[in-house]
Design a protein around this motif. Structure first.
Motif, PDB file in Angstrom:
ATOM      1  N   PRO A 109      53.239  46.014  30.297  1.00 54.83           N
ATOM      2  CA  PRO A 109      54.126  47.015  29.676  1.00 54.83           C
ATOM      3  C   PRO A 109      55.024  47.478  30.689  1.00 54.83           C
ATOM      4  N   ASP A 144      58.512  47.996  24.450  1.00 55.05           N
ATOM      5  CA  ASP A 144      57.321  48.967  23.918  1.00 55.05           C
ATOM      6  C   ASP A 144      57.192  48.874  22.687  1.00 55.05           C
ATOM      7  N   GLY A 145      55.813  48.961  22.095  1.00 61.45           N
ATOM      8  CA  GLY A 145      55.388  48.780  20.961  1.00 61.45           C
ATOM      9  C   GLY A 145      54.819  47.373  20.585  1.00 61.45           C
ATOM     10  N   TRP A 157      52.759  45.308  22.156  1.00 59.03           N
ATOM     11  CA  TRP A 157      51.960  45.095  22.994  1.00 59.03           C
ATOM     12  C   TRP A 157      50.647  44.563  22.197  1.00 59.03           C
ATOM     13  N   PHE A 183      50.278  48.230  20.202  1.00 62.32           N
ATOM     14  CA  PHE A 183      50.151  49.374  21.095  1.00 62.32           C
ATOM     15  C   PHE A 183      51.413  49.593  21.652  1.00 62.32           C
ATOM     16  N   THR A 184      51.990  51.080  21.629  1.00 58.01           N
ATOM     17  CA  THR A 184      53.180  51.280  22.174  1.00 58.01           C
ATOM     18  C   THR A 184      52.503  51.547  23.891  1.00 58.01           C
ATOM     19  N   ASN A 185      53.603  51.883  24.526  1.00 63.29           N
ATOM     20  CA  ASN A 185      53.087  52.260  26.023  1.00 63.29           C
ATOM     21  C   ASN A 185      52.438  53.625  25.964  1.00 63.29           C
ATOM     22  N   GLU A 186      52.913  54.487  25.283  1.00 64.94           N
ATOM     23  CA  GLU A 186      51.883  55.752  25.261  1.00 64.94           C
ATOM     24  C   GLU A 186      50.601  55.528  24.598  1.00 64.94           C
ATOM     25  N   GLU A 187      50.435  54.512  23.629  1.00 60.46           N
ATOM     26  CA  GLU A 187      48.990  54.373  23.159  1.00 60.46           C
ATOM     27  C   GLU A 187      48.318  53.539  24.254  1.00 60.46           C
TER      28      GLU A 187
END
Length: 138
Positions: A73, A116-117, A119, A126-130
Motif C-alpha cells: 500500500p 488505494d482500495g 488491496w 481494503f482501502t489504505n485507511e482500512e
C-alpha cells in the motif's frame, strides 16, 4: 504485502530460501513497527522467482542478478529513513544468503504501490485507511 525475490538460478542455495524470505519479510515488519502484528504478519506473502542465467541482464549484457521487489500500500516505505534502512538491510540479507559470492552492486531493491482500495485480502478490498485500522487493532 507480496514480496518477490527474483534471482538468477544458482545464486541462492536451496537450503537458504526459507530463511532469506523470512529475514526480508521480518525486516519489512520491523522497520514499519509491525513485528508480531496479528493482521499484517500473516499477510506478508511472497515467492522466489528463479530465472535462468541466459535471462537476466545488467549493463546491456547477460549478468546474474538478485532483485528484491515489494508490492505494498502507498503508506509503506513512506519515510526516507525506512527506505534507506530497508535497502541496506535487504541487500545485506541477500549478500549473506549468497555467501558473499554475488556482488552488492548486482542486488537491487524495488517497490511498487497498489492503488488505494485495491488491496484484496480474503475477498475484501481494503482501502489504505482500512488497512491502517486493521494494523492498529493487530
Amino acid at each position: 504485502m507480496p514480496l518477490t525475490l527474483i534471482i538468477t538460478e544458482g545464486l541462492l542455495p536451496k537450503d537458504r530460501r526459507h530463511t532469506t524470505m523470512a529475514r526480508l519479510s521480518e525486516a519489512f515488519l520491523k522497520l514499519h513497527g509491525l513485528t508480531g502484528n496479528k493482521f499484517f504478519t500473516p499477510n506478508v506473502i511472497g515467492h522466489i522467482a528463479d530465472v535462468s542465467a541466459d535471462s537476466t541482464f545488467a549493463g546491456l549484457k547477460p549478468t546474474p542478478v538478485a532483485i528484491v521487489e515489494w508490492l505494498t500500500p502507498a503508506f509503506a516505505f513512506a519515510s526516507r529513513e525506512i527506505q534507506e534502512a530497508y535497502v541496506a538491510e535487504a541487500t545485506q540479507i541477500v549478500y549473506d544468503a549468497c555467501d558473499g559470492k554475488h556482488p552488492r552492486e548486482k542486488i537491487w531493491v524495488n517497490l511498487k504501490y497498489a492503488i488505494d482500495g485495491m488491496w484484496g485480502i480474503g475477498g475484501k478490498a481494503f482501502t489504505n485507511e482500512e488497512l491502517g485500522a486493521a494494523a492498529a487493532r493487530g
